[in-house]
Design a protein around this motif. Sequence first.
Motif, PDB file in Angstrom:
ATOM      1  N   CYS A   1      54.242  88.180  68.250  1.00  0.00           N
ATOM      2  CA  CYS A   1      53.267  89.273  68.355  1.00  0.00           C
ATOM      3  C   CYS A   1      52.269  89.096  69.486  1.00  0.00           C
TER       4      CYS A   1
ATOM      5  N   ARG B   1      60.176  92.582  71.177  1.00  0.00           N
ATOM      6  CA  ARG B   1      59.071  93.523  71.338  1.00  0.00           C
ATOM      7  C   ARG B   1      59.120  94.573  70.227  1.00  0.00           C
ATOM      8  N   GLY B   2      60.324  94.898  69.809  1.00  0.00           N
ATOM      9  CA  GLY B   2      60.474  95.828  68.671  1.00  0.00           C
ATOM     10  C   GLY B   2      59.849  95.256  67.419  1.00  0.00           C
TER      11      GLY B   2
ATOM     12  N   ALA C   1      57.410  93.178  67.201  1.00  0.00           N
ATOM     13  CA  ALA C   1      55.946  93.218  67.290  1.00  0.00           C
ATOM     14  C   ALA C   1      55.401  94.595  66.945  1.00  0.00           C
ATOM     15  N   SER C   2      56.242  95.630  67.168  1.00  0.00           N
ATOM     16  CA  SER C   2      55.746  96.972  66.868  1.00  0.00           C
ATOM     17  C   SER C   2      55.845  97.289  65.381  1.00  0.00           C
TER      18      SER C   2
ATOM     19  N   GLY D   1      51.196  92.214  65.166  1.00  0.00           N
ATOM     20  CA  GLY D   1      51.369  92.931  66.427  1.00  0.00           C
ATOM     21  C   GLY D   1      50.338  94.039  66.557  1.00  0.00           C
ATOM     22  N   HIS D   2      50.180  94.818  65.505  1.00  0.00           N
ATOM     23  CA  HIS D   2      49.200  95.913  65.542  1.00  0.00           C
ATOM     24  C   HIS D   2      47.773  95.376  65.589  1.00  0.00           C
TER      25      HIS D   2
ATOM     26  N   ASN E   1      47.299  94.295  69.217  1.00  0.00           N
ATOM     27  CA  ASN E   1      47.279  95.449  70.131  1.00  0.00           C
ATOM     28  C   ASN E   1      46.040  96.313  69.946  1.00  0.00           C
TER      29      ASN E   1
ATOM     30  N   HIS F   1      47.387 101.883  65.125  1.00  0.00           N
ATOM     31  CA  HIS F   1      47.246 100.492  64.685  1.00  0.00           C
ATOM     32  C   HIS F   1      46.456 100.415  63.381  1.00  0.00           C
TER      33      HIS F   1
END
Lengths: 261, 309
Positions: free
Chosen positions: A192, A206-207, A209-210, A215-216, A219, A236
Amino acid sequence: MNELFRPLDFSFARAWSVWQRNLMVWRRLAIPSIMGNLADPLIYLLGLGLGLGALLPKVHGVSYISFLATGTVAFSTMNAATFEALYSGYARAHEQKTWAAIMNAPLSLDDVMIGELMWSATKSLFSGGAILIVISAFGLVSPIHALAAVPLVVLIGLCFAGIGYIATALATGYDFFMYWLTLFISPMAMLCGVFFPLEQLPAFVRGAASILPLGHAINAVRPLLLQGEVPLLWLHVLVLLAYTVVGFGIARALMRRRLLS
Amino acid sequence: MPLIVENLRKNYGDAEIVRGISFALQPGECFALLGPNGAGKTTTLRCVLGHTELSSGHVELCGLPVPERAREARARVGVVPQNDGLDPDFTVTENLIVYSRYFGIPASQARARVPSLLAFAGLEAKANARVTTLSGGMKRRLTMARALVADPDLLIMDEPTTGLDPQARHLIWERLKGLVARGKTLLLTTHFMDEAERLAHRIAILDRGQIIALGTPREVIAAHIEPQVVEVFGDWDGHEGGAAAWARAHALQFAGRFETSGETAFCYLSEVDLLLEHLKTQSGLRYLHRPANLEDVFLKLTGRELRDE
């Protein structure tokens, strides 16, 4: 299934009495606790940030230590909430029978669990907040941005405590938590973007992390601290809220089955 | 009525732990639920306090239906759980103050009540001691004091003296009598018959999830067993097999009923004179004559085999 949608039997005043109990215990151990909350992340931050950072060019347009510091805020908040919900929560829910004693008074399991959730979020705020203070004192982020990040830190704490209580409800002993830490928490830190940006990683990472809550969290926190604004902030916040509500809802149903059947 | 239990049943899967029990507490009485391990005593208390759904039946605690309004009802009930559940991080006084908060009692009021609660528990000297430094009896007394923080009318205690030494048990009994004298209603579980006989106005004997005897200790003894017991033990000179062999040969000449357990024969009867005359002539045998007690009833009704699970 019905247990998931059982109406809440909850009052803020009753949950607050549980929160106050935990604060009273914490006050005895406040100094070592704050040391632990602060020293560990700062050692990593300074060690990696200065040591490794000297070898690195700018990351996302900022120094590596600033990049790492902003990730550390979310990472430490997650860890503090997780440890409180898992280890301390287990001691109170199962080992010391603190929750059972409280539920002999006119409190429901919802009162107790929401009080505990609020407390875990508070502990994570102590941790995340301490790091925000230090990194703004070092001039790595603006104090205004650090202040603006406080509500996000609380939400991150609620989120990881909320899902953490699932592990606490399922655990048969403290050893059980190694599964949670090594299969969920540690991989998330790598996937993340706490320590490095994700651009050079394969697309599926990367998927991940979304989808993952950390990840959120990162971000949202990192751009807020570095630029003062967050693209897709609503998304987020919504994802973190969803993790909190669904995670805590599952934990509550599992805990009811374990303690009140 | 402090508590009404009607036809309470509780199953876990196929296992029926409580199988249709009914009883009601009168205000101011001490009521004991007696039973061997696994009889369903603790499960009954969990149902009564709303800590688990009933499989069927009706429970009313302090006038409120359980489990629907159990949380409100518990505001008027003090509970002493089997494993005290005291807060190890706190001192004696802090335990009382923190617990008061759960009942919505303001800190100043809680603090004002602490000295009388400590006096009740005999823990004045331990006011600032950590709970972890207390003996088992002290912990139990503190748990009783904690149950009194909101001055409840009804106290529910799960095995209040299990694991305590005789001195500590007697101290607990004195406290329980004091509570009854103050007009509190008590519901306690125990597997100590002498405790029930000493403390309880009424008892219910619970076995395999059913109430098999209910009434005052005297009523239960009178209804289920002969008034006198002669225990016979020792060697029976000139015969193999000691007291047990004697009982098989002679007991029924004198007693309506006898049981043997190990080396001892228990003779149950109304008139003991002839039996005692006879025993004096049997060299080697020794005996103990005593009135029948609840333990005799309990063993008659629930059997002598071990109930370890």
